[in-house]
Design a protein around this motif. Structure first.
Motif: not given
Length: 131
Positions: A96-122
């Motif tokens: 899980p920690d590796e996934s979190t680091r991966y999700a924040h490793a570049d600007s595109l993926r960082r943008s997904w955390q708010n813009e594409r968080n489907l769990r939150r949208a659901l």
């Protein structure tokens, strides 16, 4: 009834009128059986427009893969189920920690955390416990 959410969320954003999507669906659902610890969703961009309008889906199939709150993948994937299977296996192999680091490793993926968080949208659409 358990309120524990599956660790992974795998969503295919498609359209009923799309022949590629129709062809892809059976294999997508078969993969769901191979990954019982994940929640697989088939979302139609027109039927679920209230949820997906801001996602700017231009090509099909578009996949979204999320581990807990970390969005790991959002984009078009060639309609070959082995590609999705290998991608899921790769993400499952991460801690899980590796996934979190991966999700924040570049600007595109960082943008997904708010813009594409489907769990939150659901959860916002469906209310508490619907994640």
């Amino acid at each position: 009834m358990s309120t524990t959410q599956p660790e992974f969320l795998v969503a295919c954003l498609c359209a009923a009128w799309c022949g590629t999507c129709r062809d892809y669906r059976a294999g997508f659902e078969a993969l769901a059986a191979r990954f019982p610890e994940a929640r697989f969703l088939w979302l139609d961009v027109e039927d679920d427009a209230d949820l997906l309008d801001d996602y700017d889906v231009d090509n099909f199939p578009t996949l979204l893969i999320q581990r807990h709150e970390a969005v790991l993948f959002f984009g078009t994937m060639l309609p070959h189920h082995d590609l999705l299977q290998r991608t899921l296996e790769s993400f499952h192999a991460q801690s899980p920690d590796e996934s979190t680091r991966y999700a924040h490793a570049d600007s595109l993926r960082r943008s997904w955390q708010n813009e594409r968080n489907l769990r939150r949208a659901l959860a916002e659409r469906d209310g508490p416990g619907a994640r």
